[in-house]
Write a protein that holds these residues in place. Structure first.
Motif, PDB file in Angstrom:
ATOM      1  N   TYR A  72      25.055  42.306  79.850  1.00  0.00           N
ATOM      2  CA  TYR A  72      24.296  41.310  79.099  1.00  0.00           C
ATOM      3  C   TYR A  72      24.700  41.365  77.623  1.00  0.00           C
ATOM      4  CZ  TYR A  72      20.206  38.776  77.314  1.00  0.00           C
ATOM      5  OH  TYR A  72      19.380  37.875  76.676  1.00  0.00           O
ATOM      6  N   GLU A  73      24.856  42.579  77.104  1.00  0.00           N
ATOM      7  CA  GLU A  73      25.269  42.753  75.711  1.00  0.00           C
ATOM      8  C   GLU A  73      26.633  42.110  75.452  1.00  0.00           C
ATOM      9  OE1 GLU A  73      25.974  46.267  72.386  1.00  0.00           O
ATOM     10  OE2 GLU A  73      25.525  46.829  74.447  1.00  0.00           O
ATOM     11  N   ASP A  74      27.598  42.340  76.324  1.00  0.00           N
ATOM     12  CA  ASP A  74      28.920  41.731  76.152  1.00  0.00           C
ATOM     13  C   ASP A  74      28.838  40.208  76.199  1.00  0.00           C
ATOM     14  OD1 ASP A  74      30.291  44.125  75.813  1.00  0.00           O
ATOM     15  OD2 ASP A  74      30.885  44.265  77.916  1.00  0.00           O
ATOM     16  N   LEU A  75      27.991  39.688  77.078  1.00  0.00           N
ATOM     17  CA  LEU A  75      27.821  38.230  77.150  1.00  0.00           C
ATOM     18  C   LEU A  75      27.233  37.682  75.858  1.00  0.00           C
ATOM     19  CD1 LEU A  75      26.566  37.808  80.820  1.00  0.00           C
ATOM     20  CD2 LEU A  75      28.834  37.254  79.903  1.00  0.00           C
ATOM     21  N   LEU A  76      26.330  38.431  75.241  1.00  0.00           N
ATOM     22  CA  LEU A  76      25.760  37.989  73.966  1.00  0.00           C
ATOM     23  C   LEU A  76      26.779  38.065  72.831  1.00  0.00           C
ATOM     24  CD1 LEU A  76      22.095  39.353  73.979  1.00  0.00           C
ATOM     25  CD2 LEU A  76      22.907  37.023  74.418  1.00  0.00           C
ATOM     26  N   GLN A 110      16.024  42.283  77.872  1.00  0.00           N
ATOM     27  CA  GLN A 110      16.947  41.294  77.304  1.00  0.00           C
ATOM     28  C   GLN A 110      16.564  40.981  75.853  1.00  0.00           C
ATOM     29  OE1 GLN A 110      17.350  37.774  79.724  1.00  0.00           O
ATOM     30  NE2 GLN A 110      18.726  38.799  81.160  1.00  0.00           N
ATOM     31  N   LYS A 111      15.286  40.891  75.566  1.00  0.00           N
ATOM     32  CA  LYS A 111      14.839  40.642  74.191  1.00  0.00           C
ATOM     33  C   LYS A 111      15.320  41.759  73.264  1.00  0.00           C
ATOM     34  CE  LYS A 111      10.775  40.039  71.269  1.00  0.00           C
ATOM     35  NZ  LYS A 111       9.320  40.180  71.183  1.00  0.00           N
ATOM     36  N   GLU A 112      15.131  42.999  73.692  1.00  0.00           N
ATOM     37  CA  GLU A 112      15.560  44.149  72.891  1.00  0.00           C
ATOM     38  C   GLU A 112      17.070  44.119  72.646  1.00  0.00           C
ATOM     39  OE1 GLU A 112      14.292  47.796  74.791  1.00  0.00           O
ATOM     40  OE2 GLU A 112      12.245  47.019  75.023  1.00  0.00           O
ATOM     41  N   ILE A 113      17.827  43.851  73.682  1.00  0.00           N
ATOM     42  CA  ILE A 113      19.289  43.802  73.551  1.00  0.00           C
ATOM     43  C   ILE A 113      19.695  42.677  72.613  1.00  0.00           C
ATOM     44  CG2 ILE A 113      21.455  43.361  74.791  1.00  0.00           C
ATOM     45  CD1 ILE A 113      20.126  44.797  77.227  1.00  0.00           C
ATOM     46  N   ALA A 114      19.057  41.514  72.720  1.00  0.00           N
ATOM     47  CA  ALA A 114      19.368  40.380  71.836  1.00  0.00           C
ATOM     48  C   ALA A 114      19.112  40.742  70.379  1.00  0.00           C
ATOM     49  CB  ALA A 114      18.548  39.158  72.241  1.00  0.00           C
ATOM     50  N   GLU A 115      18.000  41.401  70.117  1.00  0.00           N
ATOM     51  CA  GLU A 115      17.684  41.808  68.741  1.00  0.00           C
ATOM     52  C   GLU A 115      18.721  42.777  68.196  1.00  0.00           C
ATOM     53  OE1 GLU A 115      13.704  43.207  69.416  1.00  0.00           O
ATOM     54  OE2 GLU A 115      12.826  41.217  69.042  1.00  0.00           O
ATOM     55  N   ILE A 118      22.154  40.879  67.536  1.00  0.00           N
ATOM     56  CA  ILE A 118      22.092  40.085  66.302  1.00  0.00           C
ATOM     57  C   ILE A 118      22.164  40.993  65.081  1.00  0.00           C
ATOM     58  CG2 ILE A 118      20.576  38.653  64.874  1.00  0.00           C
ATOM     59  CD1 ILE A 118      19.903  37.093  67.420  1.00  0.00           C
ATOM     60  N   LYS A 119      21.451  42.092  65.101  1.00  0.00           N
ATOM     61  CA  LYS A 119      21.487  43.041  63.976  1.00  0.00           C
ATOM     62  C   LYS A 119      22.911  43.584  63.785  1.00  0.00           C
ATOM     63  CE  LYS A 119      19.242  47.140  62.151  1.00  0.00           C
ATOM     64  NZ  LYS A 119      18.259  48.205  62.378  1.00  0.00           N
ATOM     65  N   GLU A 120      23.566  43.919  64.881  1.00  0.00           N
ATOM     66  CA  GLU A 120      24.928  44.459  64.799  1.00  0.00           C
ATOM     67  C   GLU A 120      25.943  43.413  64.341  1.00  0.00           C
ATOM     68  OE1 GLU A 120      25.607  46.096  68.690  1.00  0.00           O
ATOM     69  OE2 GLU A 120      24.515  47.944  68.207  1.00  0.00           O
ATOM     70  N   MET A 121      25.707  42.139  64.656  1.00  0.00           N
ATOM     71  CA  MET A 121      26.641  41.068  64.298  1.00  0.00           C
ATOM     72  C   MET A 121      26.439  40.573  62.865  1.00  0.00           C
ATOM     73  SD  MET A 121      28.519  40.587  67.051  1.00  0.00           S
ATOM     74  CE  MET A 121      29.305  39.042  66.723  1.00  0.00           C
ATOM     75  N   THR A 122      25.280  40.804  62.290  1.00  0.00           N
ATOM     76  CA  THR A 122      24.937  40.275  60.966  1.00  0.00           C
ATOM     77  C   THR A 122      25.994  40.558  59.894  1.00  0.00           C
ATOM     78  OG1 THR A 122      22.583  40.269  61.469  1.00  0.00           O
ATOM     79  CG2 THR A 122      23.185  40.352  59.140  1.00  0.00           C
TER      80      THR A 122
END
Length: 183
Positions: A72-76, A110-115, A118-122
């Motif tokens: 899921y993380e890789d897909l995000l 999934q919510k936790e992974i999404a957060e 996003i933090k890592e991509m910022t």
């Protein structure tokens, strides 16, 4: 065929034709369905209604994937690098809340992974990331003409000028995550 533990990802990144084409090239993807989610108007919305911007729905894709092949993380990460997550209610020439950057999570994990993603991509973006993270409400499958749109319309102008370059970027950034292509 062995019983697989498949999971779902639902995201919006502007026009669903673009992100559908992206995920159709990724290993571990079983199915990609274009549709609508996040709206407030009752009943099943139509493409025309969603395009009006009045229903509150976003154009999204719902991706069924095998987490033993792709996470899921890789897909995000692919999602975040396949569109501009810093533009509010806009992707290129597509403007309106129906084109917003959004992650509709299916569960708390999934919510936790999404957060985290996003933090890592910022730090990789000059502007703040405005991607919405919301619980998935109802998902409505889009009309048949919108399914596999790029595969069926590659020579159409929008496909040539908008989607083809996105796929080239995907192949450059995420080659190790893609299905083997037959030439």
């Amino acid at each position: 065929m062995a019983n697989k533990n498949l999971e779902k990802l639902t995201v919006g990144a502007g026009c669903f034709w673009c992100i559908e084409a992206v995920y159709n090239e990724v290993k571990g993807i079983e199915k990609v369905v274009s549709g609508y989610s996040g709206g407030t108007v009752p009943g099943k919305p139509t493409y025309r209604e969603v395009c009006s911007g009045l229903t509150g729905h976003a154009e999204v894709v719902q991706v069924t994937f095998d987490p033993n092949i792709i996470s899921y993380e890789d897909l995000l990460v692919i999602f975040m690098t396949s569109h501009d997550p810093t533009t509010l209610n806009r992707q290129g020439a597509d403007v309106g809340s129906q084109y917003r950057s959004v992650i509709f999570y299916h569960n708390d994990k999934q919510k936790e992974i999404a957060e985290v993603v996003i933090k890592e991509m910022t730090p990789y973006y000059e502007m703040p990331i405005v991607t919405e993270i919301s619980p998935l409400g109802e998902f409505f499958e889009a009309e048949a003409v919108h399914q596999n749109y790029y595969a069926n319309n590659q020579t159409q102008g929008y496909c040539s000028f908008v989607i083809t370059p996105k796929l080239a970027k995907l192949r450059q950034l995420h080659a190790d995550k893609l299905k083997t292509r037959v030439t």
